[in-house]
Write a protein that holds these residues in place. Sequence first.
Motif, PDB file in Angstrom:
ATOM      1  N   ASP A  51      11.007  13.094   7.993  1.00  0.00           N
ATOM      2  CA  ASP A  51      11.428  13.863   6.809  1.00  0.00           C
ATOM      3  C   ASP A  51      10.355  13.857   5.721  1.00  0.00           C
ATOM      4  O   ASP A  51      10.556  14.419   4.654  1.00  0.00           O
ATOM      5  CB  ASP A  51      12.744  13.296   6.256  1.00  0.00           C
ATOM      6  CG  ASP A  51      13.957  13.799   7.030  1.00  0.00           C
ATOM      7  OD1 ASP A  51      13.831  14.841   7.720  1.00  0.00           O
ATOM      8  OD2 ASP A  51      15.016  13.151   6.966  1.00  0.00           O
ATOM      9  N   GLY A  52       9.237  13.181   5.963  1.00  0.00           N
ATOM     10  CA  GLY A  52       8.111  13.266   5.042  1.00  0.00           C
ATOM     11  C   GLY A  52       7.822  11.992   4.262  1.00  0.00           C
ATOM     12  O   GLY A  52       6.798  11.891   3.621  1.00  0.00           O
ATOM     13  N   ASP A  53       8.750  11.051   4.246  1.00  0.00           N
ATOM     14  CA  ASP A  53       8.574   9.838   3.421  1.00  0.00           C
ATOM     15  C   ASP A  53       8.126  10.275   2.023  1.00  0.00           C
ATOM     16  O   ASP A  53       7.080   9.859   1.510  1.00  0.00           O
ATOM     17  CB  ASP A  53       7.533   8.897   4.074  1.00  0.00           C
ATOM     18  CG  ASP A  53       7.326   7.604   3.276  1.00  0.00           C
ATOM     19  OD1 ASP A  53       8.289   7.156   2.631  1.00  0.00           O
ATOM     20  OD2 ASP A  53       6.210   7.056   3.306  1.00  0.00           O
ATOM     21  N   VAL A  54       8.953  11.105   1.419  1.00  0.00           N
ATOM     22  CA  VAL A  54       8.580  11.848   0.208  1.00  0.00           C
ATOM     23  C   VAL A  54       8.031  10.940  -0.902  1.00  0.00           C
ATOM     24  O   VAL A  54       7.023  11.258  -1.533  1.00  0.00           O
ATOM     25  CB  VAL A  54       9.786  12.676  -0.300  1.00  0.00           C
ATOM     26  CG1 VAL A  54       9.422  13.474  -1.535  1.00  0.00           C
ATOM     27  CG2 VAL A  54      10.266  13.606   0.807  1.00  0.00           C
ATOM     28  N   CYS A  55       8.679   9.822  -1.147  1.00  0.00           N
ATOM     29  CA  CYS A  55       8.218   8.955  -2.246  1.00  0.00           C
ATOM     30  C   CYS A  55       7.106   8.003  -1.815  1.00  0.00           C
ATOM     31  O   CYS A  55       6.595   7.240  -2.633  1.00  0.00           O
ATOM     32  CB  CYS A  55       9.373   8.135  -2.807  1.00  0.00           C
ATOM     33  SG  CYS A  55      10.683   9.162  -3.431  1.00  0.00           S
ATOM     34  N   GLY A  56       6.786   8.011  -0.539  1.00  0.00           N
ATOM     35  CA  GLY A  56       5.680   7.169  -0.057  1.00  0.00           C
ATOM     36  C   GLY A  56       6.043   5.707   0.115  1.00  0.00           C
ATOM     37  O   GLY A  56       5.171   4.869   0.363  1.00  0.00           O
ATOM     38  N   SER A  57       7.332   5.369  -0.003  1.00  0.00           N
ATOM     39  CA  SER A  57       7.710   3.951   0.046  1.00  0.00           C
ATOM     40  C   SER A  57       7.431   3.343   1.420  1.00  0.00           C
ATOM     41  O   SER A  57       6.940   2.209   1.508  1.00  0.00           O
ATOM     42  CB  SER A  57       9.177   3.780  -0.346  1.00  0.00           C
ATOM     43  OG  SER A  57       9.967   4.715   0.333  1.00  0.00           O
ATOM     44  N   ILE A  58       7.716   4.078   2.469  1.00  0.00           N
ATOM     45  CA  ILE A  58       7.504   3.505   3.816  1.00  0.00           C
ATOM     46  C   ILE A  58       6.021   3.254   4.040  1.00  0.00           C
ATOM     47  O   ILE A  58       5.615   2.192   4.519  1.00  0.00           O
ATOM     48  CB  ILE A  58       8.060   4.444   4.913  1.00  0.00           C
ATOM     49  CG1 ILE A  58       9.557   4.656   4.721  1.00  0.00           C
ATOM     50  CG2 ILE A  58       7.770   3.882   6.299  1.00  0.00           C
ATOM     51  CD1 ILE A  58      10.204   5.519   5.773  1.00  0.00           C
ATOM     52  N   ARG A  59       5.214   4.220   3.652  1.00  0.00           N
ATOM     53  CA  ARG A  59       3.772   4.032   3.851  1.00  0.00           C
ATOM     54  C   ARG A  59       3.246   2.875   3.006  1.00  0.00           C
ATOM     55  O   ARG A  59       2.388   2.125   3.437  1.00  0.00           O
ATOM     56  CB  ARG A  59       3.023   5.341   3.525  1.00  0.00           C
ATOM     57  CG  ARG A  59       3.114   6.359   4.680  1.00  0.00           C
ATOM     58  CD  ARG A  59       2.729   7.736   4.250  1.00  0.00           C
ATOM     59  NE  ARG A  59       3.775   8.314   3.402  1.00  0.00           N
ATOM     60  CZ  ARG A  59       3.591   9.337   2.573  1.00  0.00           C
ATOM     61  NH1 ARG A  59       2.395   9.880   2.453  1.00  0.00           N
ATOM     62  NH2 ARG A  59       4.592   9.815   1.863  1.00  0.00           N
ATOM     63  N   ARG A  60       3.808   2.726   1.813  1.00  0.00           N
ATOM     64  CA  ARG A  60       3.390   1.607   0.957  1.00  0.00           C
ATOM     65  C   ARG A  60       3.723   0.267   1.638  1.00  0.00           C
ATOM     66  O   ARG A  60       2.903  -0.635   1.690  1.00  0.00           O
ATOM     67  CB  ARG A  60       4.120   1.719  -0.388  1.00  0.00           C
ATOM     68  CG  ARG A  60       3.623   0.765  -1.440  1.00  0.00           C
ATOM     69  CD  ARG A  60       4.174   1.115  -2.813  1.00  0.00           C
ATOM     70  NE  ARG A  60       5.600   0.849  -2.949  1.00  0.00           N
ATOM     71  CZ  ARG A  60       6.545   1.763  -3.067  1.00  0.00           C
ATOM     72  NH1 ARG A  60       6.221   3.052  -3.061  1.00  0.00           N
ATOM     73  NH2 ARG A  60       7.811   1.424  -3.190  1.00  0.00           N
ATOM     74  N   ALA A  61       4.927   0.183   2.175  1.00  0.00           N
ATOM     75  CA  ALA A  61       5.336  -1.061   2.835  1.00  0.00           C
ATOM     76  C   ALA A  61       4.512  -1.297   4.100  1.00  0.00           C
ATOM     77  O   ALA A  61       4.105  -2.432   4.391  1.00  0.00           O
ATOM     78  CB  ALA A  61       6.823  -1.009   3.173  1.00  0.00           C
ATOM     79  N   LEU A  62       4.249  -0.222   4.842  1.00  0.00           N
ATOM     80  CA  LEU A  62       3.506  -0.373   6.101  1.00  0.00           C
ATOM     81  C   LEU A  62       2.094  -0.905   5.873  1.00  0.00           C
ATOM     82  O   LEU A  62       1.501  -1.526   6.759  1.00  0.00           O
ATOM     83  CB  LEU A  62       3.458   0.959   6.856  1.00  0.00           C
ATOM     84  CG  LEU A  62       4.645   1.279   7.772  1.00  0.00           C
ATOM     85  CD1 LEU A  62       4.466   2.647   8.415  1.00  0.00           C
ATOM     86  CD2 LEU A  62       4.833   0.197   8.841  1.00  0.00           C
ATOM     87  N   GLU A  63       1.550  -0.665   4.693  1.00  0.00           N
ATOM     88  CA  GLU A  63       0.207  -1.192   4.397  1.00  0.00           C
ATOM     89  C   GLU A  63       0.196  -2.719   4.461  1.00  0.00           C
ATOM     90  O   GLU A  63      -0.846  -3.336   4.591  1.00  0.00           O
ATOM     91  CB  GLU A  63      -0.246  -0.747   3.002  1.00  0.00           C
ATOM     92  CG  GLU A  63      -0.784   0.672   2.996  1.00  0.00           C
ATOM     93  CD  GLU A  63      -1.059   1.169   1.588  1.00  0.00           C
ATOM     94  OE1 GLU A  63      -1.204   0.336   0.671  1.00  0.00           O
ATOM     95  OE2 GLU A  63      -1.101   2.404   1.427  1.00  0.00           O
TER      96      GLU A  63
END
Length: 488
Positions: A51-63
């Motif tokens: 769905d886009g991870d619109v707020c970027g939270s998942i990508r932030r955590a994945l870092e």
Amino acid sequence: MTAAALPLVIQGGMGVAVSNWTLARAVSRAGQLGVVSGTAIDDVFVRRLQDGDVCGSIRRALEHFPLPDVAAEILKRFHRPAGMPEGEPYKALPMYRQAVSALREQITMASNFVEVWLAKEGHDGIVGINLLTKVQMPNLASLYGAMLAGVDYVLMGAGIPREIPGALDAMAEGRAASLKLDVEGALPGETHLITFDPAKHLAAPPQLKRPMFLAIVSANSLAMTLARKANGKVDGFVVEGWTAGGHNAPPRGEMKLNEYGEPIYGERDSVDLAKLAELGLPFWIAGGVSSPGGLAAARAAGAQGIQVGTLFAFSDDSGILPHLKAEVLAGVNAGKAVVFTDAIASPTGYPFKLVRLEGLVQQDDTRIRNCDLGYLRSAYRREDGRLDYRCSAEPIDTFVKKGGTVEGTAGKRCLCNGLLATIGLGQRRDDDVVEPPLMTSGDELQTMQGFLAGRASYRATDVLDYLLSESCPTELPAAVTYEAPVAS
Ligand SMILES: Cc1cc2nc3c(=O)[nH]c(=O)nc-3n(C[C@H](O)[C@H](O)[C@H](O)COP(=O)(O)O)c2cc1C
């Protein structure tokens, strides 16, 4: 609250992603125990990415996930920056089996890591994870992912989590852990294991904090068995009565139904709190105690506090789609929302509570059966000795080919697809049909008008302010009994 202090209020784990990181974080930041649900969180995770991870939270955590190559691979496979194209179905994960690929395991680890990491981000409150014992196959990888993110508590019911404490001990030390897989039709003496080895994923598995383990129980005998015979330390109990949301333990003895088809519970199903206290472990009462008087009564009966689900489930911070929450709360305010304990809907065989409200569109018998998430599949032994997996909510002919019966499929609901739809992640099928939601709640929904006081919405912190306000003890729910021990 520090990790050493025990909470007064546990926000109950609520799948699928009803108690998501947003809700758990709100509760944890406010000083109580916020709990994320790890049930089916891997499919939730890859759908959120699609769905886009619109707020970027998942990508932030994945870092921060300790396997950067895996994080990159996951993003390559699932992240769609522009979101899902209209009408396209979500890319699915392979369904769990006794043994799965390293990447499949890593996706499970990453999804649980992300959920806990986000719930803990930016404060030092405590966070727990809830898993269902019965959903056996992903559990070890889920727990390890949560532990990599520093989860403080693990709470598990829906089965007998006897082997979980030992698994937590082993994985905290970087050692492999195993659970016995339940296999229908297994021959006497045959053992099937689910094994998870941190060393398969990390060259030098780190020493991790061993989270506190709370077993969710609804009988003294189960608490006693777990306290004495678990393969590691059980740190406490959540005593959950039959009014709680989601799955309930079946009544003791033969299942008898009332005139509406709901299981009948009685005195034999009550937990004796004085007896429970003799085990010397802290406990929390769950189900029908979500009021300041309920908390006071629980404390007076020796409990450390309460676990609350329903009030949090319908708060703005939970994962349930906002329009569904609004519809149900309007029904509550109008005195029209009903909670039905369905004895057969869940493929687990446990009673499962469903919200009933006129006009609320939910999954029913007209759904075209399709089993593509598979968390509730059980393993069975085929005649040739190999293992296969079946679910009584899957297409009837498939279930029957696998040795199931037609009668066994009657009234079954696909909890996996229905619960994902409830949080806005329903799969799109042919002809643009989207999986309909399936809503569960505790009986509390029928009596929460007092708390709502006409409001159409509220926050998780409003629930905490309410629960923690001064009050005299009210009556304890029928699912627990308490007689103060006589001083000798
Ligand atoms: C929407 C919803 C989903 C739930 N899902 C789970 C679950 O996945 N696992 C679990 O152990 N308990 C689950 N529960 C039970 C709660 O964690 C909690 O113990 C219970 O709701 C407490 O009773 P109350 O609703 O009267 O506050 C769920 C409850 C609700 C309302």
